[in-house]
Design an enzyme around this catalytic site. Structure first.
Site, PDB file in Angstrom:
ATOM      1  N   GLU A   6       0.906  -1.159  -0.063  1.00  0.00           N
ATOM      2  CA  GLU A   6      -0.035  -0.175  -0.135  1.00  0.00           C
ATOM      3  C   GLU A   6       0.938   1.190   0.050  1.00  0.00           C
ATOM      4  O   GLU A   6       1.552   1.525   0.767  1.00  0.00           O
ATOM      5  CB  GLU A   6      -0.915  -0.003   1.204  1.00  0.00           C
ATOM      6  CG  GLU A   6      -1.869  -0.948   1.216  1.00  0.00           C
ATOM      7  CD  GLU A   6      -2.378  -1.649   2.560  1.00  0.00           C
ATOM      8  OE1 GLU A   6      -2.534  -0.964   3.485  1.00  0.00           O
ATOM      9  OE2 GLU A   6      -2.973  -2.811   2.520  1.00  0.00           O
TER      10      GLU A   6
ATOM     11  N   ALA B 270      -5.523  -4.391   0.957  1.00  0.00           N
ATOM     12  CA  ALA B 270      -5.982  -5.669   1.039  1.00  0.00           C
ATOM     13  C   ALA B 270      -4.799  -6.588   1.550  1.00  0.00           C
ATOM     14  O   ALA B 270      -4.255  -7.442   0.670  1.00  0.00           O
ATOM     15  CB  ALA B 270      -6.588  -6.152  -0.229  1.00  0.00           C
ATOM     16  N   GLU B 271      -4.618  -6.583   2.818  1.00  0.00           N
ATOM     17  CA  GLU B 271      -3.032  -7.341   3.079  1.00  0.00           C
ATOM     18  C   GLU B 271      -3.414  -8.622   2.999  1.00  0.00           C
ATOM     19  O   GLU B 271      -2.428  -9.197   2.592  1.00  0.00           O
ATOM     20  CB  GLU B 271      -3.204  -7.049   4.608  1.00  0.00           C
ATOM     21  CG  GLU B 271      -2.735  -5.473   4.942  1.00  0.00           C
ATOM     22  CD  GLU B 271      -4.032  -4.699   5.102  1.00  0.00           C
ATOM     23  OE1 GLU B 271      -5.035  -5.169   5.020  1.00  0.00           O
ATOM     24  OE2 GLU B 271      -3.675  -3.358   5.173  1.00  0.00           O
TER      25      GLU B 271
ATOM     26  N   GLN C 182       1.864  -1.724   5.868  1.00  0.00           N
ATOM     27  CA  GLN C 182       2.070  -0.296   6.229  1.00  0.00           C
ATOM     28  C   GLN C 182       2.541  -0.303   7.678  1.00  0.00           C
ATOM     29  O   GLN C 182       3.351   0.861   7.923  1.00  0.00           O
ATOM     30  CB  GLN C 182       0.803   0.366   5.726  1.00  0.00           C
ATOM     31  CG  GLN C 182       1.050   2.012   5.643  1.00  0.00           C
ATOM     32  CD  GLN C 182      -0.100   2.478   4.582  1.00  0.00           C
ATOM     33  OE1 GLN C 182      -1.064   2.638   5.076  1.00  0.00           O
ATOM     34  NE2 GLN C 182       0.447   3.070   3.505  1.00  0.00           N
TER      35      GLN C 182
ATOM     36  N   ASP D 199       2.744  -2.527  11.739  1.00  0.00           N
ATOM     37  CA  ASP D 199       2.507  -3.620  12.492  1.00  0.00           C
ATOM     38  C   ASP D 199       0.941  -3.909  12.758  1.00  0.00           C
ATOM     39  O   ASP D 199       0.535  -4.969  12.532  1.00  0.00           O
ATOM     40  CB  ASP D 199       3.165  -3.278  13.722  1.00  0.00           C
ATOM     41  CG  ASP D 199       3.293  -2.010  14.405  1.00  0.00           C
ATOM     42  OD1 ASP D 199       2.270  -1.268  14.019  1.00  0.00           O
ATOM     43  OD2 ASP D 199       3.996  -1.578  15.006  1.00  0.00           O
ATOM     44  N   GLY D 200       0.195  -2.872  12.999  1.00  0.00           N
ATOM     45  CA  GLY D 200      -1.166  -3.240  13.672  1.00  0.00           C
ATOM     46  C   GLY D 200      -2.164  -3.706  12.245  1.00  0.00           C
ATOM     47  O   GLY D 200      -3.251  -4.058  12.641  1.00  0.00           O
ATOM     48  N   PHE D 201      -1.681  -3.455  11.227  1.00  0.00           N
ATOM     49  CA  PHE D 201      -2.471  -3.614   9.769  1.00  0.00           C
ATOM     50  C   PHE D 201      -1.784  -4.708   9.197  1.00  0.00           C
ATOM     51  O   PHE D 201      -2.127  -5.157   8.071  1.00  0.00           O
ATOM     52  CB  PHE D 201      -2.427  -2.461   9.074  1.00  0.00           C
ATOM     53  CG  PHE D 201      -2.670  -1.285   9.934  1.00  0.00           C
ATOM     54  CD1 PHE D 201      -3.804  -1.076  10.711  1.00  0.00           C
ATOM     55  CD2 PHE D 201      -1.832  -0.059   9.772  1.00  0.00           C
ATOM     56  CE1 PHE D 201      -4.114  -0.147  11.459  1.00  0.00           C
ATOM     57  CE2 PHE D 201      -2.184   1.092  10.548  1.00  0.00           C
ATOM     58  CZ  PHE D 201      -3.401   1.006  11.330  1.00  0.00           C
ATOM     59  N   SER D 202      -1.026  -5.383   9.870  1.00  0.00           N
ATOM     60  CA  SER D 202      -0.293  -6.621   9.329  1.00  0.00           C
ATOM     61  C   SER D 202      -1.367  -7.975   9.614  1.00  0.00           C
ATOM     62  O   SER D 202      -1.289  -8.969   8.915  1.00  0.00           O
ATOM     63  CB  SER D 202       1.317  -7.020   9.707  1.00  0.00           C
ATOM     64  OG  SER D 202       0.833  -7.098  11.179  1.00  0.00           O
ATOM     65  N   TYR D 203      -2.098  -7.768  10.436  1.00  0.00           N
ATOM     66  CA  TYR D 203      -2.964  -8.771  11.001  1.00  0.00           C
ATOM     67  C   TYR D 203      -3.697  -9.698   9.888  1.00  0.00           C
ATOM     68  O   TYR D 203      -4.197 -10.840   9.788  1.00  0.00           O
ATOM     69  CB  TYR D 203      -3.546  -8.613  12.241  1.00  0.00           C
ATOM     70  CG  TYR D 203      -2.607  -8.122  13.339  1.00  0.00           C
ATOM     71  CD1 TYR D 203      -1.667  -8.659  13.292  1.00  0.00           C
ATOM     72  CD2 TYR D 203      -2.959  -7.113  14.211  1.00  0.00           C
ATOM     73  CE1 TYR D 203      -0.650  -8.167  14.573  1.00  0.00           C
ATOM     74  CE2 TYR D 203      -1.918  -6.706  15.264  1.00  0.00           C
ATOM     75  CZ  TYR D 203      -1.034  -7.112  15.380  1.00  0.00           C
ATOM     76  OH  TYR D 203       0.063  -6.849  16.300  1.00  0.00           O
TER      77      TYR D 203
ATOM     78  N   HIS E 297      -0.394   1.502  15.878  1.00  0.00           N
ATOM     79  CA  HIS E 297       1.005   1.903  15.187  1.00  0.00           C
ATOM     80  C   HIS E 297       2.048   1.575  15.917  1.00  0.00           C
ATOM     81  O   HIS E 297       3.121   2.257  15.994  1.00  0.00           O
ATOM     82  CB  HIS E 297       0.709   3.299  14.874  1.00  0.00           C
ATOM     83  CG  HIS E 297      -0.352   3.595  14.074  1.00  0.00           C
ATOM     84  ND1 HIS E 297      -1.650   3.930  14.091  1.00  0.00           N
ATOM     85  CD2 HIS E 297      -0.139   4.214  12.624  1.00  0.00           C
ATOM     86  CE1 HIS E 297      -2.214   4.126  13.150  1.00  0.00           C
ATOM     87  NE2 HIS E 297      -1.435   4.352  12.090  1.00  0.00           N
TER      88      HIS E 297
END
Ligand code: TPP
Ligand code: MG
Lengths: 325, 297
Positions: free
Chosen positions: A30, A60-61, A83, A85-89, A130
């Site tokens: 992203e 769309a991870e 983007q 850590d918190g959005f890698s899940y 974040h």
């Protein structure tokens, strides 16, 4: 005078050199293309290598992580960026169910040369989601390699080695160190994935750590040295594979081990290191292994961050107690 | 591909030809198609028996879905790559995957795909539903980067279409104009839930991702749709079939029956309304073919 690099510049150079070195390598995620990444790590790469090889994806991870598998089967290597850590899940399912298992499921026939870069950990007074420490999820998943650089030059080396690796590597970038600087030459020579490095010698105790905490541990070692306590500082770099011999040697040589990380204590790397020390060097131990970690709470808001992260003083105090035991 | 939500049909349930049935295939191909379908059904029944004897662990049967799988797989070229879910043994056969190696998976010998995915161009069996769709799309993105005149074909179920992964992958395919065929085999079930309970009709939904779509019925349209998708190099087709495509509805004992041991997941399963009884489709196809010039007398 030697040139000096920020970690962002070193990572950017590692991507650039890898893209140059291997024309089957892709970089996507992203905002990594046009914008050059929210931390500027991919800055200028799309201009240099074109939209085919450095490109933006939908937000769309799971699809990003999943597409990397299909691309690998089609003969492409990928560096994907999450983007934060918190959005890698959202990508965890692909990583756990597929990345980690693919080599074994295909009886060794299919490599997955994929790197997932994740700006990780706290220390930047960031918003919620974040400042996460996701390492244990990956370390606990057999089939992945997990590395965490602590300095710019090692970030360059580790990223190039990760890209060259035939297996999926989770590359956790300590975002609080992105703008730290280091002088020297960018090179892949030096410790490999799976090898720790000793950043300071000392015979009184060993402090084992990784990522952004390395800087604080070195500062604590200075404080301790002024008090007459010499601490060996071990930067793990590679959480999987873990350098058992470096950890074992640190314990045998000093008899006293302190582990430091940002992640919560429960089932963190500290637990693994403590158990490893017992297995490798029980008879040499002079004191119980101490853990200096984040607390077992969700990562706190910015105003409380300093109470959460291990401070130089907390680290030094744990070392004093361990040495005095 | 044209907008199409009504099934594309060449054969009525009683075996009568519908409209122009010439799909441009040689008699030899048509016989091969029928042969694959019969072979697949025979093997599927054998596997069910083997599972009941304890020789296989969980085995996801596909009776009634032979046409969807055989027709679509038959339409592919040698350079195309298939990403299966866990129910595509018939497609695997058509692609030349060794049935014994494939069944090592269900025998509990090896996870994933004991066969060589690269050599067979048939990806590992994939159980976490819908996760394989992004793999198929990624593969197609890779083909496009190479300028290769090929496509990927990804199978998934109607229930799987409720997963976010389906939507993420379909959107990705559209954004990158990847030559990915997303093939929804609608057998009307998702373990216990009826189609419509757990998912909206899939061909309609792909509009959200701006994809081409088609809804073929029975093997020949599947084949025609498949080749059409390839020849026209559509960006992506989402297609549904399965329940409508073959004779019989889903098996009453679904994939979990074997693993569940004493827990009987079968309770409460019913044949969905409107689904023909066992054998109807296969018989109809054979009747039609035997009336036609293609079937050796
Ligand atoms: C992510 C995920 N959730 C749940 C399951 C358990 N499960 C296995 S099959 C199935 C139903 C799938 O239905 P459908 O997509 O229609 O495929 P079918 O079984 O009908 O071929 C479910 C829920 C799974 N395999 N993966
Ligand atoms: Mg179904």
């Amino acid at each position: 005078m030697a040139e000096s690099f920020t970690m962002v510049a070193a990572l950017n150079a590692a991507l650039r050199d890898s893209l140059e070195h291997d024309d089957r390598l892709l970089v996507f995620g992203e905002d990594v293309g046009r914008a050059g990444g929210v931390f500027r790590v991919t800055d200028g790469l799309q201009d240099a290598f074109g939209e085919q090889r450095v490109f933006d994806t939908p937000i769309a991870e799971a699809a990003i992580a999943g597409a990397a598998i299909g691309l690998a089967l089609a003969g492409w290597k990928s560096v994907v960026e999450m983007q934060f850590d918190g959005f890698s899940y959202p990508a965890l399912d692909q990583v756990i169910s597929h990345w980690a298992k693919f080599r074994q499921r295909t009886r060794g026939r299919v490599d997955l040369p994929i790197v997932m870069r994740i700006p990780s950990f706290g220390g930047i007074k960031g918003k919620e989601h974040h400042g996460e420490s996701p390492e244990t999820y990956y370390v606990h998943t057999a089939g992945l390699k997990v590395v965490v650089p602590s300095t710019p030059l090692d970030a360059y080396r580790l990223l190039r080695l990760s890209i060259a690796d035939p297996d999926p590597v989770i590359f956790l970038e300590p975002k609080s160190r992105y703008w730290s600087k280091e002088e020297g030459a960018l090179t892949v020579d030096g410790p490999r994935i799976g090898e720790a490095r000793v950043l300071r010698e000392g015979a009184d105790c060993a402090i084992v750590t990784y990522g952004a905490m390395v800087t604080r541990v070195l500062a604590a070692a200075d404080v301790l040295a002024a008090e007459g306590v010499q601490a060996r500082v071990v930067d793990l770099r590679s959480l999987v594979p873990l350098d058992l011999s470096a950890v074992g040697a640190a314990a045998r040589d000093t008899g006293r081990v302190v582990v430091v990380h940002e992640a919560p204590k429960t089932l963190g790397m500290g637990a693994e290191i403590a158990a490893t020390v017992m297995e490798e060097a029980f008879d040499y131990l002079q004191a119980p292994v101490a853990r200096v970690t984040g607390w077992n709470v969700p990562y706190p808001p910015a105003s409380l961050e300093d109470l959460y992260l291990p401070s130089v003083e907390r680290i030094a105090e744990a070392a004093r107690r361990t040495v005095a035991y | 591909m044209a907008e199409q939500t009504e099934p594309f049909r060449l054969l009525s349930p009683d075996g009568a030809p519908v409209g122009d049935t010439d799909v441009g295939l040689e008699a030899e191909d048509l016989r091969a198609l029928l042969r694959w379908m019969i072979l697949a059904r025979r093997l599927d029944r054998e596997c069910i028996a083997l599972q009941r004897q304890g020789e296989l662990t969980v085995y996801p049967g596909f009776e009634g879905q032979e046409a969807a799988q055989v027709g679509s797989a038959f339409a592919l070229g040698p350079e195309d790559f298939v990403f299966p879910s866990f129910r595509e043994l018939a497609a695997a056969l058509v692609r030349g995957v060794d049935a014994v190696q494939y069944l090592w998976y269900h025998r509990g010998t090896w996870h994933g795909g004991p066969y060589d995915p690269r050599a067979t161009r048939f990806g590992p069996i994939c159980v976490p539903v819908a996760t394989q769709i992004a793999h198929g799309v990624g593969y197609a993105m890779g083909l496009k980067l190479d300028g290769a005149p090929a496509c990927s074909l990804t199978y998934f179920g109607d229930g799987s279409a409720s997963e976010g992964d389906f939507h993420e992958a379909a959107n990705l395919a559209a954004v990158f104009a990847a030559t990915a065929i997303l093939f929804c085999q609608n057998n009307g079930w998702a373990i216990s839930a009826l189609h419509g309970r757990r998912s909206e009709p899939v061909p309609q939904r792909r509009r959200g991702a701006a994809l081409a779509g088609a809804r073929p019925d029975r093997a020949l349209p599947h084949l025609a749709g498949g080749t059409g998708a390839r020849q026209r190099r559509v960006r992506c087709g989402v297609r549904a079939g399965g329940r409508n495509a073959g004779g019989r509805g889903p098996r009453r004992d679904h994939i979990y029956a074997g693993a569940a041991g004493r827990v009987d997941f079968r309770l409460g399963l019913r044949r969905p309304a409107g689904v023909p009884r066992a054998g109807a489709g296969g018989g109809a196809r054979r009747r039609w073919l035997s009336r036609s010039r293609w079937w050796p007398r």
